[in-house]
Enzyme design. Structure first.
Site, PDB file in Angstrom:
ATOM      1  N   CYS A   1     -18.127  10.572 -13.704  1.00 29.69           N
ATOM      2  CA  CYS A   1     -17.375   9.393 -13.273  1.00 29.69           C
ATOM      3  C   CYS A   1     -18.138   8.106 -13.598  1.00 29.69           C
ATOM      4  O   CYS A   1     -19.350   8.111 -13.797  1.00 29.69           O
ATOM      5  CB  CYS A   1     -17.097   9.471 -11.775  1.00 29.69           C
ATOM      6  SG  CYS A   1     -15.821   8.337 -11.212  1.00 29.69           S
TER       7      CYS A   1
ATOM      8  N   ASP B   1     -17.663  13.312  -0.602  1.00 28.76           N
ATOM      9  CA  ASP B   1     -18.703  12.382  -1.019  1.00 28.76           C
ATOM     10  C   ASP B   1     -19.473  11.905   0.199  1.00 28.76           C
ATOM     11  O   ASP B   1     -18.993  12.003   1.336  1.00 28.76           O
ATOM     12  CB  ASP B   1     -18.066  11.188  -1.745  1.00 28.76           C
ATOM     13  CG  ASP B   1     -19.057  10.393  -2.587  1.00 28.76           C
ATOM     14  OD1 ASP B   1     -20.246  10.783  -2.649  1.00 28.76           O
ATOM     15  OD2 ASP B   1     -18.644   9.381  -3.182  1.00 28.76           O
TER      16      ASP B   1
END
Length: 221
Positions: free
Chosen positions: A13, A141
């Protein structure tokens, strides 16, 4: 232990440079992530995002990361950039996620859960997962300032097996710890950003390579 016919999917990402996209594709990653959150050091505008997405071959997903974006902002983004799916990383409710996905042509989406010290047990994660059953997957996360990309690891033991099979594990992963994460959690996929950077927002090809090799080695065990 994973069966012989499965493997851990990989998403890198926060890509912002053509060379980094090319390198990720050459490494065989399953997805790249483009950040559409302006305060992020990994933010890309629509022109740059469209340029990067054009470099991605078939069967590699292009995921757009949004933080508390409006339906109009997302609609304009998908008009300009051929996103495969969306990732909601802010404070979006289940209803807002559904409306935003509809504004993007009913694209599939991932919902991020930011796990901090107040997450005491697996029940909190199950409650969150049950609220987002329509989501294609859950991105787990660490809770950091700035909505992700902070390089912090959370307590993986909190993740129940029922969630792991639809989880994308993120938060502080790098080439040194991703194998342990895969062995402990057995997530469907792993997502890395800061763990393959030379500095904030600048990817390092050698670290990208080491990360992918570490995932493949863990799968081969």
């Amino acid at each position: 232990m994973k069966s012989l016919n499965t493997r851990t999917r990989i998403k890198i990402c926060g890509l912002s440079q053509p060379a980094d996209v090319d390198h990720a594709v050459a490494l065989g990653v399953d997805a790249i992530g483009l950040v559409f959150y302006p305060p992020s050091p990994r933010f890309v505008d629509l022109a740059r995002a469209a340029e990067l997405a054009r470099r991605v071959p078939p069967y590699v997903s292009v995921v757009g990361l949004f933080v508390n974006a409006t339906a109009g902002e997302i609609a304009r983004t998908v008009e300009a950039v051929p996103l495969t799916s969306l990732q909601f990383h802010g404070d979006e409710t289940p209803g807002q996620c559904a409306a935003l996905a509809a504004a993007a042509g009913h694209r599939p989406y991932l919902r991020a859960m930011r796990i901090g010290p107040e997450t005491k047990d697996s029940g909190d994660l199950l409650q969150f997962a049950n609220a987002y059953t329509v989501a294609q997957g859950l991105l787990l996360d660490a809770l950091v300032e700035g909505y992700g990309g902070g390089g912090k690891v959370f307590d993986w033991s909190l993740i129940p097996k029922d969630i792991a099979r639809r989880a994308v594990l993120s938060g502080g992963l790098n080439a040194h710890n991703v194998a342990d994460a895969i062995r402990q959690v057995t997530p469907y996929a792993v997502d890395v950003s800061s763990g393959v950077e030379a500095s904030r927002g600048v990817k390092d090809p050698a670290r990208m390579t080491a990360f992918v090799h570490a995932v493949r080695a863990a799968d081969a065990e």
